[in-house]
Write a protein that holds these residues in place. Structure first.
Motif, PDB file in Angstrom:
ATOM      1  N   SER A  74       9.449 -38.724 -67.645  1.00  0.00           N
ATOM      2  CA  SER A  74       9.745 -38.501 -69.058  1.00  0.00           C
ATOM      3  C   SER A  74      10.891 -37.513 -69.165  1.00  0.00           C
ATOM      4  O   SER A  74      10.838 -36.417 -68.595  1.00  0.00           O
ATOM      5  N   THR A  75      11.909 -37.887 -69.953  1.00  0.00           N
ATOM      6  CA  THR A  75      13.089 -37.042 -70.099  1.00  0.00           C
ATOM      7  C   THR A  75      12.977 -36.065 -71.271  1.00  0.00           C
ATOM      8  O   THR A  75      13.980 -35.510 -71.705  1.00  0.00           O
ATOM      9  N   GLY A  76      11.766 -35.838 -71.762  1.00  0.00           N
ATOM     10  CA  GLY A  76      11.547 -34.778 -72.737  1.00  0.00           C
ATOM     11  C   GLY A  76      11.427 -35.238 -74.176  1.00  0.00           C
ATOM     12  O   GLY A  76      11.555 -36.414 -74.495  1.00  0.00           O
ATOM     13  N   LEU A 113      10.662 -30.610 -70.463  1.00  0.00           N
ATOM     14  CA  LEU A 113      10.578 -30.243 -71.863  1.00  0.00           C
ATOM     15  C   LEU A 113      11.870 -30.586 -72.593  1.00  0.00           C
ATOM     16  O   LEU A 113      12.961 -30.459 -72.042  1.00  0.00           O
ATOM     17  N   GLY A 114      11.732 -31.007 -73.850  1.00  0.00           N
ATOM     18  CA  GLY A 114      12.878 -31.203 -74.719  1.00  0.00           C
ATOM     19  C   GLY A 114      12.933 -30.130 -75.777  1.00  0.00           C
ATOM     20  O   GLY A 114      12.040 -29.279 -75.879  1.00  0.00           O
ATOM     21  N   ASN A 115      13.967 -30.158 -76.603  1.00  0.00           N
ATOM     22  CA  ASN A 115      14.110 -29.132 -77.639  1.00  0.00           C
ATOM     23  C   ASN A 115      12.969 -29.170 -78.646  1.00  0.00           C
ATOM     24  O   ASN A 115      12.518 -28.127 -79.130  1.00  0.00           O
ATOM     25  N   HIS A 116      12.454 -30.370 -78.958  1.00  0.00           N
ATOM     26  CA  HIS A 116      11.324 -30.448 -79.887  1.00  0.00           C
ATOM     27  C   HIS A 116      10.055 -29.872 -79.255  1.00  0.00           C
ATOM     28  O   HIS A 116       9.206 -29.320 -79.970  1.00  0.00           O
ATOM     29  N   ASP A 117       9.908 -29.993 -77.958  1.00  0.00           N
ATOM     30  CA  ASP A 117       8.757 -29.387 -77.277  1.00  0.00           C
ATOM     31  C   ASP A 117       8.814 -27.876 -77.365  1.00  0.00           C
ATOM     32  O   ASP A 117       7.774 -27.202 -77.478  1.00  0.00           O
ATOM     33  N   TYR A 118      10.013 -27.316 -77.321  1.00  0.00           N
ATOM     34  CA  TYR A 118      10.186 -25.867 -77.412  1.00  0.00           C
ATOM     35  C   TYR A 118       9.890 -25.333 -78.809  1.00  0.00           C
ATOM     36  O   TYR A 118       9.758 -24.128 -78.998  1.00  0.00           O
ATOM     37  N   ARG A 119       9.790 -26.210 -79.780  1.00  0.00           N
ATOM     38  CA  ARG A 119       9.478 -25.762 -81.138  1.00  0.00           C
ATOM     39  C   ARG A 119       7.977 -25.567 -81.357  1.00  0.00           C
ATOM     40  O   ARG A 119       7.555 -25.133 -82.422  1.00  0.00           O
ATOM     41  N   GLY A 120       7.192 -25.918 -80.351  1.00  0.00           N
ATOM     42  CA  GLY A 120       5.754 -25.709 -80.426  1.00  0.00           C
ATOM     43  C   GLY A 120       5.323 -24.649 -79.442  1.00  0.00           C
ATOM     44  O   GLY A 120       6.098 -23.763 -79.070  1.00  0.00           O
ATOM     45  N   ASP A 121       4.071 -24.724 -79.011  1.00  0.00           N
ATOM     46  CA  ASP A 121       3.520 -23.804 -78.022  1.00  0.00           C
ATOM     47  C   ASP A 121       3.900 -24.319 -76.636  1.00  0.00           C
ATOM     48  O   ASP A 121       3.220 -25.162 -76.068  1.00  0.00           O
ATOM     49  N   VAL A 122       5.002 -23.798 -76.109  1.00  0.00           N
ATOM     50  CA  VAL A 122       5.502 -24.270 -74.816  1.00  0.00           C
ATOM     51  C   VAL A 122       4.486 -24.034 -73.712  1.00  0.00           C
ATOM     52  O   VAL A 122       4.273 -24.886 -72.845  1.00  0.00           O
ATOM     53  N   ASP A 156      15.275 -27.665 -66.646  1.00  0.00           N
ATOM     54  CA  ASP A 156      14.952 -27.249 -68.010  1.00  0.00           C
ATOM     55  C   ASP A 156      16.261 -26.981 -68.760  1.00  0.00           C
ATOM     56  O   ASP A 156      16.858 -25.915 -68.603  1.00  0.00           O
ATOM     57  N   THR A 157      16.699 -27.923 -69.583  1.00  0.00           N
ATOM     58  CA  THR A 157      18.030 -27.808 -70.183  1.00  0.00           C
ATOM     59  C   THR A 157      18.058 -27.180 -71.571  1.00  0.00           C
ATOM     60  O   THR A 157      19.127 -26.760 -72.030  1.00  0.00           O
ATOM     61  N   GLY A 208      17.155 -34.104 -66.670  1.00  0.00           N
ATOM     62  CA  GLY A 208      17.065 -33.094 -67.719  1.00  0.00           C
ATOM     63  C   GLY A 208      16.873 -33.768 -69.057  1.00  0.00           C
ATOM     64  O   GLY A 208      16.986 -34.998 -69.168  1.00  0.00           O
ATOM     65  N   HIS A 209      16.616 -32.987 -70.085  1.00  0.00           N
ATOM     66  CA  HIS A 209      16.459 -33.592 -71.404  1.00  0.00           C
ATOM     67  C   HIS A 209      17.805 -33.847 -72.073  1.00  0.00           C
ATOM     68  O   HIS A 209      18.060 -34.934 -72.591  1.00  0.00           O
TER      69      HIS A 209
END
Length: 329
Positions: A74-76, A113-122, A156-157, A208-209
């Motif tokens: 999965s690319t994130g 992880l993608g940028n949307h994943d970082y907007r939650g509880d990483v 992790d990009t 990377g994502h």
């Protein structure tokens, strides 16, 4: 799929040991008896089955069975819109376990992880406790999967993109374990450089994502071109695989052997943007779908599929002669 407590503890030990040693975590994955490796790649998918996520998943299951895949990458952007709220967030099952139900997809999933994943509880998404819910889910910030003929370097990009730090607008990013940015990026680049240099695998593939080269909505990521790409070039990386742009594409570098593949069509797509860059565009599809990658020591075969499972594009290269063969659609 439940993983045994011993297996959970073993994985947690690997992660803690690697962190203490200041190096990337390494996971081993065996090849088939014939020395081949077959995987699917999908990104930008976690929408509880909507925007054709379920339809893409169905076709992944069918192609996965046909190929007898070894694992999924999965690319994130695994969970929209704002990652997970915690390890007990039902979105984990609603967007992952309950969607990718085909027998052929009951294999390890290696996720960045993608940028949307970082907007939650990483930290929740990185927590091995999620494997008690679904043992397939193997998500880390940056790590390596060794498979004898190929090393996959997962990077992790999201922290590279300066605008997420300086101009997040209405979004909140969970930078725990990342800040300060400069130190984190410096250490990651050093670790990736060392790992790529030490790799003796025939193929070196970086995942990377974020896009490095793309003609779709997000386009090129300047921070990756400036900071990460020189390390890939210096160490003979063969491919960079990403998501972020919700499309499927293949771009060849004009000044190195590196091939750029975007597989971000796991759900919402059709952005309607096309902006060429200076490298060679071989394929672009502004829609939903996924990618397969089949590898032997001498050859790599890449195929893009749409939401109906139809083959959109095929491309191959032989490693030792570096001959590139493009097949008709």
């Amino acid at each position: 799929m439940a993983r045994s407590p011993g297996a959970i503890m073993a994985l947690m030990f690997i992660l803690m040991a690697a962190a203490a040693a200041g190096e990337l975590s390494r996971l081993e994955h065996d090849l088939k008896n014939d020395g081949s490796l077959k995987i699917l790649v999908v990104g930008d998918w976690g929408r509880k089955g909507t925007y054709n996520q379920s339809e893409v998943a169905t076709q992944m299951g069918m192609i996965g069975e046909e190929l007898d895949i070894d694992f999924v990458i999965s690319t994130g952007d695994n969970f929209y819109e704002d990652g997970l709220t915690g390890v007990d967030d039902k979105a984990f099952e609603e967007s992952f376990s309950n969607i990718y139900t085909a027998k052929s997809l009951q294999k390890p999933w290696y996720l960045v992880l993608g940028n949307h994943d970082y907007r939650g509880d990483v930290l929740a998404q990185l927590n091995p406790v999620l494997q008690k819910i679904d043992s397939r889910f193997i998500c880390m910030r940056s790590f390596i999967v060794n498979t004898d003929i190929v090393d996959f370097f997962f990077a992790d990009t999201t922290p590279f993109q300066l605008k997420y730090w300086t101009d997040p607008e209405d979004d909140h990013y969970d930078w725990r374990g990342v800040a300060p940015r400069e130190t984190y990026i410096s250490n990651l680049l050093k670790d990736l450089d060392s790992a790529l240099k030490a790799s003796t695998a025939t193929w070196k593939i970086v995942v990377g994502h974020h896009t490095m080269r793309s003609v779709s909505e997000h386009g090129d990521t300047e921070e990756l071109l400036q900071l990460l790409l020189p390390i890939l070039k210096a160490n003979g990386a063969d491919m960079y695989i990403n998501g972020h742009d919700h499309c499927l594409e293949h771009i060849s570098s004009n000044d190195s052997p590196i091939q750029y593949f975007t597989s971000g069509g796991g759900s919402k797509a059709w952005r309607g943007t096309f902006t060429p860059n200076s490298d060679t565009l071989r394929f672009f599809y502004d829609g939903q779908g996924f990618m397969s990658l089949q590898l032997t020591k001498a050859k790599a075969d890449i195929v893009f599929y749409d939401v109906f499972g139809s083959v959109l594009y095929q491309w191959s290269m032989t490693k030792f002669s570096n001959q590139i063969l493009q097949f008709p659609m």
